[in-house]
Scaffold this motif. Sequence first.
Motif, PDB file in Angstrom:
ATOM      1  N   THR A 149       7.717  26.742  32.518  1.00 55.70           N
ATOM      2  CA  THR A 149       7.294  25.634  31.653  1.00 55.70           C
ATOM      3  C   THR A 149       8.262  24.461  31.822  1.00 55.70           C
ATOM      4  N   GLN A 150       9.557  24.768  31.713  1.00 51.55           N
ATOM      5  CA  GLN A 150      10.570  23.720  31.895  1.00 51.55           C
ATOM      6  C   GLN A 150      10.521  23.170  33.320  1.00 51.55           C
ATOM      7  N   LEU A 151      10.434  24.077  34.267  1.00 47.57           N
ATOM      8  CA  LEU A 151      10.442  23.679  35.678  1.00 47.57           C
ATOM      9  C   LEU A 151       9.243  22.782  36.004  1.00 47.57           C
ATOM     10  N   VAL A 205       6.618  25.412  20.019  1.00 45.44           N
ATOM     11  CA  VAL A 205       7.844  25.287  19.225  1.00 45.44           C
ATOM     12  C   VAL A 205       9.020  24.851  20.100  1.00 45.44           C
ATOM     13  N   MET A 206       8.897  25.107  21.409  1.00 45.98           N
ATOM     14  CA  MET A 206      10.021  24.750  22.274  1.00 45.98           C
ATOM     15  C   MET A 206       9.860  23.369  22.913  1.00 45.98           C
ATOM     16  N   ALA A 207       8.777  22.685  22.583  1.00 44.47           N
ATOM     17  CA  ALA A 207       8.502  21.400  23.226  1.00 44.47           C
ATOM     18  C   ALA A 207       9.675  20.409  23.128  1.00 44.47           C
ATOM     19  N   THR A 216      17.933  26.792  32.313  1.00 51.16           N
ATOM     20  CA  THR A 216      17.769  26.523  30.886  1.00 51.16           C
ATOM     21  C   THR A 216      17.510  27.813  30.117  1.00 51.16           C
ATOM     22  N   MET A 217      18.291  28.022  29.086  1.00 52.44           N
ATOM     23  CA  MET A 217      18.095  29.097  28.109  1.00 52.44           C
ATOM     24  C   MET A 217      17.904  30.480  28.745  1.00 52.44           C
ATOM     25  N   ALA A 218      18.715  30.773  29.738  1.00 55.72           N
ATOM     26  CA  ALA A 218      18.523  32.030  30.461  1.00 55.72           C
ATOM     27  C   ALA A 218      19.813  32.825  30.667  1.00 55.72           C
ATOM     28  N   LEU A 219      20.958  32.176  30.652  1.00 57.75           N
ATOM     29  CA  LEU A 219      22.197  32.873  31.039  1.00 57.75           C
ATOM     30  C   LEU A 219      22.524  34.030  30.092  1.00 57.75           C
ATOM     31  N   ALA A 258       4.124  36.170  24.851  1.00 57.45           N
ATOM     32  CA  ALA A 258       4.574  35.488  23.623  1.00 57.45           C
ATOM     33  C   ALA A 258       5.516  34.341  23.973  1.00 57.45           C
ATOM     34  N   TYR A 259       6.433  34.596  24.902  1.00 58.39           N
ATOM     35  CA  TYR A 259       7.386  33.560  25.300  1.00 58.39           C
ATOM     36  C   TYR A 259       6.644  32.386  25.944  1.00 58.39           C
ATOM     37  N   THR A 260       5.690  32.718  26.802  1.00 58.07           N
ATOM     38  CA  THR A 260       4.936  31.684  27.510  1.00 58.07           C
ATOM     39  C   THR A 260       4.131  30.832  26.523  1.00 58.07           C
ATOM     40  N   HIS A 299      11.848  35.828  44.214  1.00 56.54           N
ATOM     41  CA  HIS A 299      12.206  36.953  43.360  1.00 56.54           C
ATOM     42  C   HIS A 299      13.642  37.337  43.688  1.00 56.54           C
ATOM     43  N   GLY A 300      14.526  37.298  42.693  1.00 49.46           N
ATOM     44  CA  GLY A 300      15.913  37.659  42.984  1.00 49.46           C
ATOM     45  C   GLY A 300      16.795  37.472  41.766  1.00 49.46           C
ATOM     46  N   SER A 301      18.036  37.924  41.899  1.00 49.42           N
ATOM     47  CA  SER A 301      18.980  37.832  40.798  1.00 49.42           C
ATOM     48  C   SER A 301      19.868  36.598  40.978  1.00 49.42           C
ATOM     49  N   VAL A 320      12.828  21.004  22.805  1.00 48.30           N
ATOM     50  CA  VAL A 320      13.945  21.518  23.603  1.00 48.30           C
ATOM     51  C   VAL A 320      13.676  21.250  25.086  1.00 48.30           C
ATOM     52  N   TYR A 321      12.441  21.526  25.518  1.00 48.21           N
ATOM     53  CA  TYR A 321      12.080  21.263  26.915  1.00 48.21           C
ATOM     54  C   TYR A 321      12.203  19.771  27.238  1.00 48.21           C
ATOM     55  N   HIS A 322      11.811  18.941  26.283  1.00 44.33           N
ATOM     56  CA  HIS A 322      11.894  17.486  26.492  1.00 44.33           C
ATOM     57  C   HIS A 322      13.355  17.068  26.692  1.00 44.33           C
ATOM     58  N   LEU A 378      14.007  37.311  38.203  1.00 48.64           N
ATOM     59  CA  LEU A 378      14.058  38.728  38.559  1.00 48.64           C
ATOM     60  C   LEU A 378      12.850  39.488  38.017  1.00 48.64           C
ATOM     61  N   SER A 379      12.011  38.810  37.252  1.00 49.27           N
ATOM     62  CA  SER A 379      10.839  39.475  36.681  1.00 49.27           C
ATOM     63  C   SER A 379       9.580  39.036  37.435  1.00 49.27           C
ATOM     64  N   GLU A 380       8.901  40.028  38.052  1.00 44.32           N
ATOM     65  CA  GLU A 380       7.646  39.724  38.768  1.00 44.32           C
ATOM     66  C   GLU A 380       6.586  39.232  37.784  1.00 44.32           C
ATOM     67  N   GLU A 381       6.626  39.808  36.551  1.00 41.26           N
ATOM     68  CA  GLU A 381       5.663  39.408  35.521  1.00 41.26           C
ATOM     69  C   GLU A 381       5.826  37.917  35.192  1.00 41.26           C
ATOM     70  N   MET A 382       7.067  37.494  35.014  1.00 38.11           N
ATOM     71  CA  MET A 382       7.334  36.075  34.747  1.00 38.11           C
ATOM     72  C   MET A 382       6.896  35.207  35.931  1.00 38.11           C
ATOM     73  N   LEU A 383       7.204  35.672  37.134  1.00 37.08           N
ATOM     74  CA  LEU A 383       6.842  34.867  38.309  1.00 37.08           C
ATOM     75  C   LEU A 383       5.319  34.737  38.437  1.00 37.08           C
ATOM     76  N   LEU A 397      17.479  28.373  38.107  1.00 38.44           N
ATOM     77  CA  LEU A 397      17.917  29.762  37.976  1.00 38.44           C
ATOM     78  C   LEU A 397      17.310  30.428  36.750  1.00 38.44           C
ATOM     79  N   ALA A 398      16.631  31.549  36.957  1.00 41.98           N
ATOM     80  CA  ALA A 398      15.925  32.282  35.904  1.00 41.98           C
ATOM     81  C   ALA A 398      14.864  31.370  35.280  1.00 41.98           C
ATOM     82  N   CYS A 399      13.921  30.968  36.124  1.00 42.71           N
ATOM     83  CA  CYS A 399      12.923  29.949  35.739  1.00 42.71           C
ATOM     84  C   CYS A 399      11.911  30.458  34.729  1.00 42.71           C
ATOM     85  N   GLY A 400      11.783  31.786  34.559  1.00 45.55           N
ATOM     86  CA  GLY A 400      10.807  32.315  33.599  1.00 45.55           C
ATOM     87  C   GLY A 400       9.406  31.844  33.924  1.00 45.55           C
TER      88      GLY A 400
HETATM   89  C1  LIG Z   1      14.383  33.264  28.164  1.00 42.16           C
HETATM   90  S1  LIG Z   1      13.753  33.197  29.780  1.00 42.16           S
HETATM   91  C2  LIG Z   1      14.138  31.520  30.211  1.00 42.16           C
HETATM   92  C3  LIG Z   1      13.109  30.938  31.116  1.00 42.16           C
HETATM   93  C4  LIG Z   1      13.198  29.465  31.450  1.00 42.16           C
HETATM   94  N1  LIG Z   1      14.422  29.097  32.112  1.00 42.16           N
HETATM   95  C5  LIG Z   1      12.938  28.562  30.281  1.00 42.16           C
HETATM   96  O1  LIG Z   1      13.700  27.611  30.073  1.00 42.16           O
HETATM   97  O2  LIG Z   1      11.936  28.751  29.591  1.00 42.16           O
HETATM   98  C6  LIG Z   1      14.954  34.111  30.671  1.00 42.16           C
HETATM   99  C7  LIG Z   1      14.519  34.524  32.063  1.00 42.16           C
HETATM  100  O3  LIG Z   1      15.639  35.062  32.764  1.00 42.16           O
HETATM  101  C8  LIG Z   1      15.150  36.064  33.650  1.00 42.16           C
HETATM  102  N2  LIG Z   1      16.309  36.859  34.128  1.00 42.16           N
HETATM  103  C9  LIG Z   1      17.086  37.699  33.426  1.00 42.16           C
HETATM  104  N3  LIG Z   1      18.098  38.166  34.185  1.00 42.16           N
HETATM  105  C10 LIG Z   1      17.961  37.591  35.406  1.00 42.16           C
HETATM  106  C11 LIG Z   1      18.697  37.653  36.625  1.00 42.16           C
HETATM  107  N4  LIG Z   1      19.801  38.403  36.732  1.00 42.16           N
HETATM  108  N5  LIG Z   1      18.274  36.922  37.676  1.00 42.16           N
HETATM  109  C12 LIG Z   1      17.146  36.172  37.582  1.00 42.16           C
HETATM  110  N6  LIG Z   1      16.412  36.058  36.454  1.00 42.16           N
HETATM  111  C13 LIG Z   1      16.814  36.761  35.384  1.00 42.16           C
HETATM  112  C14 LIG Z   1      14.126  36.785  32.815  1.00 42.16           C
HETATM  113  O4  LIG Z   1      13.253  37.557  33.585  1.00 42.16           O
HETATM  114  C15 LIG Z   1      13.444  35.603  32.115  1.00 42.16           C
HETATM  115  O5  LIG Z   1      12.356  35.139  32.855  1.00 42.16           O
END
Ligand SMILES: C[S@@+](CC[C@H](N)C(=O)[O-])C[C@H]1O[C@@H](n2cnc3c(N)ncnc32)[C@H](O)[C@@H]1O
Length: 291
Positions: A79-81, A48-50, A142-145, A38-40, A122-124, A52-54, A98-103, A73-76
Amino acid sequence: MPSPAVLLVALREVITRQRAPRRTEPDLIMADPEQVAAYTRAGREDGVMAPVYHFHAAQVCDVIRPGDTVLDLACGPATQLALVARLNPDVRFIGVDLSEEMLARAREHIAEQQLDNIEFRHGSIDALDFLEAKSVDAVMSTMALHHLPDEETLSSTFNEISRVLKPDGGLYLVDFGHLKSPRSIEYFANQYADRQPDLFTEDYRNSLWAAFPKEAFQRGHARHLAERSRLYSTFIFPFMVAIKSPSRRADEQALRETFARLREQLPPHHRRDLKDLKTFFGLGGLSSPLL
Ligand SMILES: C[S@@+](CC[C@H](N)C(=O)[O-])C[C@H]1O[C@@H](n2cnc3c(N)ncnc32)[C@H](O)[C@@H]1O
């Protein structure tokens, strides 16, 4: 001019005294395949996020240079990257999540786009052990912290950024800021509910609840990143908070034209959203010569 509904939210945020407490994300890491899909989709198809990404792409491009190594960091789903990487073929990017599914989604996406300047790790993001001190030229996120569990981890993440980034490195971090009133959160969560899957609306609502208050960003920034960047927020109320280093770009004309072309391709409602974001952040002091 922002819509009357947004102005009403602004007024409510100004007069509300007590902030509703932060609620951490139910899934700190986005691992559920349906949620990831759904996020992807919201980013890539209906888009809807176009806008914001721009907006964020223009900010990131302002702090990176050809030849750089840039960390996302936390590239999801990337799309942005991928958008930033396409505009900067001479830059090498490392996406961390940190999510293999996202990667997995991210790898599919860059393969479809035939991009060869991105690798993934893959990492935190609060423990970037695979990177040496002062080894990257720029860091973006972007939009991850808001996925981080607490303010201490936010601060450790800023500390890691400060460790791995070169002294004159570029920085652009952006995320939602915690709103005071649950009604304001509900307004934004439902703003595009008719244009996006329900699961994405739910995910967005959770993100807004999990957002850190601006004060948490200020404390972490003051401690770890203040020497190399400034903290900005959207005007009147901190719906979004950004940390940005000074511009590092010299060759902006060609990119400025590219951004203008991309903007023309956005449908009118997305152009309007982009304009609102530009206005609210612009009045808060954040701009980019590329917008
Ligand atoms: C809302 S998405 C944002 C993705 C992307 N940056 C974007 O702009 O669309 C948040 C991402 O953060 C990742 N995430 C959450 N905690 C994390 C951590 N401690 N280290 C790395 N990634 C993490 C999630 O798996 C998810 O892919």
